[in-house]
Scaffold this active site. Structure first.
Site, mmCIF file in Angstrom:
data_model
loop_
_atom_site.group_PDB
_atom_site.id
_atom_site.type_symbol
_atom_site.label_atom_id
_atom_site.label_comp_id
_atom_site.label_asym_id
_atom_site.label_seq_id
_atom_site.Cartn_x
_atom_site.Cartn_y
_atom_site.Cartn_z
ATOM 1 N N ASN A 1 29.508 39.737 45.342
ATOM 2 C CA ASN A 1 28.721 39.385 46.528
ATOM 3 C C ASN A 1 28.428 40.603 47.413
ATOM 4 O O ASN A 1 27.953 40.465 48.527
ATOM 5 C CB ASN A 1 29.442 38.296 47.338
ATOM 6 C CG ASN A 1 30.796 38.766 47.885
ATOM 7 O OD1 ASN A 1 31.165 39.925 47.723
ATOM 8 N ND2 ASN A 1 31.516 37.869 48.526
ATOM 9 N N ASP B 1 42.815 47.749 51.672
ATOM 10 C CA ASP B 1 43.052 46.368 52.083
ATOM 11 C C ASP B 1 44.315 45.789 51.445
ATOM 12 O O ASP B 1 44.911 46.398 50.553
ATOM 13 C CB ASP B 1 41.833 45.491 51.749
ATOM 14 C CG ASP B 1 41.267 45.768 50.354
ATOM 15 O OD1 ASP B 1 41.975 46.368 49.525
ATOM 16 O OD2 ASP B 1 40.120 45.380 50.096
ATOM 17 N N HIS C 1 30.644 42.754 48.666
ATOM 18 C CA HIS C 1 31.654 43.170 49.660
ATOM 19 C C HIS C 1 32.210 44.549 49.312
ATOM 20 O O HIS C 1 32.244 44.946 48.156
ATOM 21 C CB HIS C 1 32.763 42.118 49.833
ATOM 22 C CG HIS C 1 33.740 41.982 48.710
ATOM 23 N ND1 HIS C 1 34.341 40.793 48.365
ATOM 24 C CD2 HIS C 1 34.272 42.885 47.839
ATOM 25 C CE1 HIS C 1 35.180 40.978 47.371
ATOM 26 N NE2 HIS C 1 35.148 42.241 47.027
ATOM 27 N N GLU D 1 33.274 40.965 53.960
ATOM 28 C CA GLU D 1 32.518 39.947 53.243
ATOM 29 C C GLU D 1 31.129 39.766 53.869
ATOM 30 O O GLU D 1 30.937 40.063 55.057
ATOM 31 C CB GLU D 1 33.282 38.616 53.311
ATOM 32 C CG GLU D 1 34.654 38.647 52.636
ATOM 33 C CD GLU D 1 34.581 38.438 51.134
ATOM 34 O OE1 GLU D 1 33.573 38.830 50.507
ATOM 35 O OE2 GLU D 1 35.544 37.888 50.565
HETATM 36 C C1 F6R Z 1 39.970 46.249 46.384
HETATM 37 C C2 F6R Z 1 38.763 45.947 47.157
HETATM 38 C C3 F6R Z 1 37.678 45.091 46.633
HETATM 39 C C4 F6R Z 1 37.337 45.364 45.166
HETATM 40 C C5 F6R Z 1 36.234 44.436 44.684
HETATM 41 C C6 F6R Z 1 35.927 44.604 43.219
HETATM 42 O O1 F6R Z 1 40.862 47.045 47.107
HETATM 43 O O2 F6R Z 1 38.690 46.378 48.259
HETATM 44 O O3 F6R Z 1 36.525 45.291 47.423
HETATM 45 O O4 F6R Z 1 36.933 46.695 45.023
HETATM 46 O O5 F6R Z 1 36.588 43.100 44.922
HETATM 47 O O6 F6R Z 1 37.002 44.148 42.461
HETATM 48 P P1 F6R Z 1 37.040 44.386 40.883
HETATM 49 O O7 F6R Z 1 37.150 45.846 40.689
HETATM 50 O O8 F6R Z 1 38.263 43.654 40.417
HETATM 51 O O9 F6R Z 1 35.762 43.823 40.352
#
Ligand code: F6R
Length: 239
Positions: free
Chosen positions: A136, A67, A138, A143
């Site tokens: 959450n 992403d 995701h 989301e």
């Molecule tokens: C990042 C992504 C997100 C993260 C998630 C966790 O490319 O796709 O889904 O993996 O937000 O983020 P952290 O590791 O910062 O807790």
């Protein structure tokens, strides 16, 4: 689902790197699915170390990232392109022309998503995909919602994700409100998935995953349908 419980973040990072290294050694021209965020930083450090020690090479590797914020320039130090260069690509023997992150500057973001999805298909899918999860639940920027989208698409970030990601920006107002993300179906083009989770704040999401129900309000629960997922997590996630 395989589950590897680790005593801390460092062990989680090492175990995940070992799994990835096996894939690279078995198929030097593999396609790696990359993630950003704080979770995979230790994994990337281990891959850099292994590369410098001559244990693995990225010479023939292709990467696709999950992403990117939208809109954002690749030169912005909060962009996921910048993150990947800084955390991994600038330190290993990879050909950057073979690395892809959705283009946060695309004039037509929907067309960029279609191009990205087609590119993943043309590559023949992903050999191993790294995933982190949001508090959450995701995955990528898929989301919680009543519906989940299969293909790469433009999405609005939820208030919870904007708040969680504001720690990297000067203020919450600076966090982009949209993102380009691989969909659940794009992620399922990966033959193998490594799901990395650490930190007690992600317990509710992991408990939804392990309840073996499908809940679009916890997008990670869709991973129960994938045939090869390894959850590599710290013990506090399961308490
Ligand atoms: C990042 C992504 C997100 C993260 C998630 C966790 O490319 O796709 O889904 O993996 O937000 O983020 P952290 O590791 O910062 O807790």
């Amino acid at each position: 689902m395989n589950i590897i419980v680790c005593k801390n973040y460092d062990e989680m990072s090492l175990r995940s790197a070992e799994i990835m290294a096996e894939v690279i050694k078995g198929k030097p021209a593999c396609v790696l699915g990359m993630a950003t965020g704080s979770t995979p930083i230790g994994l990337y450090r281990n891959l850099i170390r292994m590369n410098k020690a001559g244990e693995i090479s990225f010479k023939d590797v292709t990467t696709v990232n999950l992403d990117e914020y939208y809109p954002i320039a690749p030169t912005n130090d909060q962009s996921y392109r910048y993150f990947m260069n800084e955390q991994l690509f600038d330190h290993v023997d990879i050909d950057k022309a073979k690395t892809s992150v959705p283009d946060g500057t695309a004039a037509d973001p929907e067309a960029e998503c279609r191009r990205y999805e087609e590119m993943i298909s043309l590559l023949g899918g992903i050999d191993v995909q790294i995933l982190g999860i949001g508090r959450n639940g995701h995955i990528g920027f898929n989301e919680p919602d009543a519906k989940l989208i299969l293909d790469t698409h433009v999405t609005d970030l939820t208030a919870s994700t904007i708040e969680a990601n504001s720690r990297f920006f000067a203020s919450e107002a600076d966090v982009p409100r949209r993102a380009l993300t691989m969909g659940i179906g794009s992620i399922f083009k990966a033959r193998k998935i490594i799901l990395m989770v650490s930190g007690a704040e992600k317990k509710a999401a992991v408990s939804a995953l392990l309840s073996r129900t499908l809940d679009t309000n916890f997008p990670l629960t869709m991973l129960n349908l994938h045939p090869d997922v390894t959850l590599v997590c710290t013990a506090d996630v399961l308490d």
